[in-house]
Design a protein around this motif. Structure first.
Motif, PDB file in Angstrom:
ATOM      1  N   GLU A 140     -13.180  -3.501  35.892  1.00 60.29           N
ATOM      2  CA  GLU A 140     -13.062  -4.032  37.766  1.00 60.29           C
ATOM      3  C   GLU A 140     -14.511  -3.494  38.497  1.00 60.29           C
ATOM      4  O   GLU A 140     -15.457  -4.470  38.788  1.00 60.29           O
ATOM      5  CB  GLU A 140     -11.784  -3.053  38.543  1.00 60.29           C
ATOM      6  CG  GLU A 140     -10.633  -3.780  38.028  1.00 60.29           C
ATOM      7  CD  GLU A 140      -9.782  -2.646  36.461  1.00 60.29           C
ATOM      8  OE1 GLU A 140     -11.028  -2.339  35.924  1.00 60.29           O
ATOM      9  OE2 GLU A 140      -8.891  -2.427  36.869  1.00 60.29           O
ATOM     10  N   THR A 144     -17.200  -6.175  39.957  1.00 63.21           N
ATOM     11  CA  THR A 144     -17.911  -5.809  41.232  1.00 63.21           C
ATOM     12  C   THR A 144     -19.199  -5.748  41.209  1.00 63.21           C
ATOM     13  O   THR A 144     -20.150  -6.530  41.773  1.00 63.21           O
ATOM     14  CB  THR A 144     -17.431  -4.337  42.068  1.00 63.21           C
ATOM     15  OG1 THR A 144     -15.525  -4.280  41.965  1.00 63.21           O
ATOM     16  CG2 THR A 144     -17.348  -4.191  43.243  1.00 63.21           C
ATOM     17  N   HIS A 147     -20.504  -9.363  40.039  1.00 59.29           N
ATOM     18  CA  HIS A 147     -20.811 -10.550  41.525  1.00 59.29           C
ATOM     19  C   HIS A 147     -19.542 -12.044  40.107  1.00 59.29           C
ATOM     20  O   HIS A 147     -20.030 -12.663  41.140  1.00 59.29           O
ATOM     21  CB  HIS A 147     -21.748 -10.703  42.073  1.00 59.29           C
ATOM     22  CG  HIS A 147     -21.607  -9.635  43.162  1.00 59.29           C
ATOM     23  ND1 HIS A 147     -21.127  -9.118  43.566  1.00 59.29           N
ATOM     24  CD2 HIS A 147     -23.427  -8.913  42.572  1.00 59.29           C
ATOM     25  CE1 HIS A 147     -21.977  -8.100  44.485  1.00 59.29           C
ATOM     26  NE2 HIS A 147     -23.304  -7.831  43.938  1.00 59.29           N
ATOM     27  N   ARG A 155      -2.030  -5.973  37.660  1.00 59.96           N
ATOM     28  CA  ARG A 155      -2.333  -5.283  38.415  1.00 59.96           C
ATOM     29  C   ARG A 155      -3.758  -4.645  37.612  1.00 59.96           C
ATOM     30  O   ARG A 155      -3.618  -3.879  37.550  1.00 59.96           O
ATOM     31  CB  ARG A 155      -1.663  -4.311  39.356  1.00 59.96           C
ATOM     32  CG  ARG A 155      -2.132  -3.915  40.354  1.00 59.96           C
ATOM     33  CD  ARG A 155      -0.966  -2.870  41.453  1.00 59.96           C
ATOM     34  NE  ARG A 155      -0.475  -1.980  39.841  1.00 59.96           N
ATOM     35  CZ  ARG A 155      -0.674  -0.934  39.839  1.00 59.96           C
ATOM     36  NH1 ARG A 155      -2.298   0.159  39.948  1.00 59.96           N
ATOM     37  NH2 ARG A 155      -0.090  -0.020  38.631  1.00 59.96           N
ATOM     38  N   GLU A 159      -9.760  -1.073  41.964  1.00 56.92           N
ATOM     39  CA  GLU A 159     -10.539  -2.143  42.269  1.00 56.92           C
ATOM     40  C   GLU A 159      -9.512  -3.457  43.084  1.00 56.92           C
ATOM     41  O   GLU A 159     -10.088  -4.394  42.779  1.00 56.92           O
ATOM     42  CB  GLU A 159     -11.636  -2.723  41.459  1.00 56.92           C
ATOM     43  CG  GLU A 159     -13.245  -1.654  41.331  1.00 56.92           C
ATOM     44  CD  GLU A 159     -13.789  -1.502  42.027  1.00 56.92           C
ATOM     45  OE1 GLU A 159     -14.178  -2.373  43.555  1.00 56.92           O
ATOM     46  OE2 GLU A 159     -14.767  -0.359  42.539  1.00 56.92           O
ATOM     47  N   MET A 160      -9.133  -2.798  43.643  1.00 52.71           N
ATOM     48  CA  MET A 160      -7.625  -3.792  44.430  1.00 52.71           C
ATOM     49  C   MET A 160      -8.253  -5.349  45.394  1.00 52.71           C
ATOM     50  O   MET A 160      -8.159  -6.178  46.130  1.00 52.71           O
ATOM     51  CB  MET A 160      -6.882  -2.712  45.679  1.00 52.71           C
ATOM     52  CG  MET A 160      -5.960  -1.834  45.194  1.00 52.71           C
ATOM     53  SD  MET A 160      -5.495  -2.873  43.586  1.00 52.71           S
ATOM     54  CE  MET A 160      -4.502  -3.333  44.475  1.00 52.71           C
ATOM     55  N   SER A 161     -10.284  -4.162  45.602  1.00 52.06           N
ATOM     56  CA  SER A 161     -11.020  -6.186  46.096  1.00 52.06           C
ATOM     57  C   SER A 161     -10.941  -7.658  45.101  1.00 52.06           C
ATOM     58  O   SER A 161     -10.430  -8.617  45.468  1.00 52.06           O
ATOM     59  CB  SER A 161     -12.304  -6.191  46.608  1.00 52.06           C
ATOM     60  OG  SER A 161     -12.509  -5.570  45.179  1.00 52.06           O
ATOM     61  N   HIS A 162     -10.077  -7.228  43.204  1.00 53.20           N
ATOM     62  CA  HIS A 162     -10.115  -8.677  42.434  1.00 53.20           C
ATOM     63  C   HIS A 162      -9.137  -9.310  43.357  1.00 53.20           C
ATOM     64  O   HIS A 162      -7.906  -8.787  42.987  1.00 53.20           O
ATOM     65  CB  HIS A 162     -10.594  -7.851  41.028  1.00 53.20           C
ATOM     66  CG  HIS A 162     -11.535  -7.719  40.991  1.00 53.20           C
ATOM     67  ND1 HIS A 162     -12.590  -7.908  41.417  1.00 53.20           N
ATOM     68  CD2 HIS A 162     -11.697  -6.456  40.516  1.00 53.20           C
ATOM     69  CE1 HIS A 162     -13.785  -7.960  40.734  1.00 53.20           C
ATOM     70  NE2 HIS A 162     -13.553  -6.243  40.356  1.00 53.20           N
ATOM     71  N   HIS A 163      -9.106 -10.700  42.593  1.00 50.50           N
ATOM     72  CA  HIS A 163      -7.817 -11.821  43.033  1.00 50.50           C
ATOM     73  C   HIS A 163      -6.839 -11.235  41.765  1.00 50.50           C
ATOM     74  O   HIS A 163      -7.536 -11.090  40.265  1.00 50.50           O
ATOM     75  CB  HIS A 163      -8.604 -12.812  43.080  1.00 50.50           C
ATOM     76  CG  HIS A 163      -9.134 -13.173  43.988  1.00 50.50           C
ATOM     77  ND1 HIS A 163      -7.963 -14.050  45.154  1.00 50.50           N
ATOM     78  CD2 HIS A 163     -10.472 -13.603  44.472  1.00 50.50           C
ATOM     79  CE1 HIS A 163      -9.299 -14.144  46.348  1.00 50.50           C
ATOM     80  NE2 HIS A 163     -10.724 -13.680  45.665  1.00 50.50           N
ATOM     81  N   ALA A 321      -5.818 -15.299  49.365  1.00 50.84           N
ATOM     82  CA  ALA A 321      -6.600 -13.740  48.821  1.00 50.84           C
ATOM     83  C   ALA A 321      -5.885 -13.142  48.655  1.00 50.84           C
ATOM     84  O   ALA A 321      -5.919 -11.323  48.280  1.00 50.84           O
ATOM     85  CB  ALA A 321      -6.564 -13.277  50.807  1.00 50.84           C
TER      86      ALA A 321
END
Length: 336
Positions: A140, A144, A147, A155, A159-163, A321
């Motif tokens: 993860e 990040t 990019h 799950r 890094e919960m910003s990942h899809h 999202a």
């Protein structure tokens, strides 16, 4: 173009009556091409049967037209684990009809950490789908930093910003454990998945939560590794420490297969002495004796959804999202 030779970019340019550079931009998706020139080049490509050179195209578009399926597991698991083969099928079905090439990245035995992360950050692929991720691989954070567009099947850690796309593992393990409770089991144990994987953590959480709600103890826990051998060894430890067990939830069907073998070797009848429920429903349950009661995990569907999300990211299209979470359900067999 000589007889029998493949058409070239120069042939297309002559056929379309445009310059070579205009033909290249039109074919490779560049800008500064008029609609009339684009139509002429498209028609010339169709008439001549021209196939663009992938390397030349990447110089113009800065795209490789390839995506990676990252499975940080040994190659032997890729060949034997139905979850991983389901993931592979979901990705290949998901890119059907596109020109994308699939690059499969597996862990090598005893390899130095960071190889996969370095590959993903070096521009070899346009995006990645990650399945069976372990916390120790720290993919993860690497994604990040790079990019690189990426979607997780399961799950991710931290890094919960990942899809990501997943099955509701807590609910699935609740269904499995509740089935044992409803059968009348009162000394229930579990063989977990690895505790550096979100699926292993979530399925243990659902098990404990369900037993707490039923007022039953939940200390009978042995950690497995999502393999049949590991499941059998974990079951042996469970029975040594808790010989009065009358129910076992195995966090995967492969591990449940190992549990059944251990119970048989100990002279335990299933389900008369010990009831067993698995998790996945990817083919193993139909071939065990007795036929395994399990929880359906829609791996192909979740992976296809992850692939669709990645394709949307690459195309600049709107994508969900929020995490996409699929609902599991119980599949009755004869083991519980």
């Amino acid at each position: 173009m000589t007889l029998g030779s493949a058409p070239t970019l120069d042939d297309v340019a002559r056929e379309a009556n445009v310059s070579r550079s205009t033909a290249s931009r039109a074919i490779n998706g560049g800008d500064r091409v008029s609609p009339e020139a684009q139509a002429a080049v498209d028609a010339a490509v169709a008439r001549l049967g021209y196939t663009p050179n992938r390397a030349a195209r990447s110089l113009v578009t800065r795209r490789t037209d390839s995506i990676a399926l990252v499975v940080p597991e040994p190659d032997t698991m890729m060949l034997t684990d139905p979850f991983l083969t389901g993931v592979l099928r979901g990705v290949t079905d998901g890119i059907a009809g596109t020109d994308l090439q699939l690059v499969l990245l597996l862990n090598r035995v005893d390899e130095a950490p960071g190889r996969i992360a370095r590959y993903l950050g070096s521009g070899h692929v346009d995006g990645a789908i990650i399945a069976s991720a372990h916390e120790r691989h720290q993919l993860e954070a690497a994604l990040t930093r790079s990019h690189l567009p990426a979607v997780f099947v399961g799950r991710p850690f931290g890094e919960m910003s990942h899809h990501f796309v997943d099955v509701d593992n807590v609910e699935g393990s609740r269904l499995a454990t509740q089935r044992l409770v409803e059968r009348g089991c009162r000394r229930i144990g579990t063989v977990t998945g690895p505790q550096d994987m979100s699926a292993g953590i979530d399925r243990l959480h659902g098990f404990r939560e369900t037993l707490a709600a039923a007022g039953l103890p939940s200390e009978a826990v042995a950690h497995g590794d999502f393999t049949a051998v590991g499941g059998g060894e974990a079951a042996a430890r469970l029975l040594d420490e808790h010989p009065d067990l009358d129910g076992i939830f195995a966090a995967s069907d492969l591990m449940a297969e190992g549990v059944l073998r251990t119970l048989h070797s100990r002279g335990k009848r299933v389900p008369d002495d010990v009831a067993v429920v698995g998790f996945d429903d990817l083919g193993v349950a139909q071939h065990t004796t007795p036929r395994l009661t399990t929880v359906h995990n829609p791996v192909v569907a979740t992976t296809m959804a992850a692939t669709a999300t990645l394709l949307g990211l690459l195309a600049g299209a709107p994508v969900p999202a929020a995490p996409q979470i699929f609902t599991p359900y119980l599949v009755e067999g004869e083991s519980a």
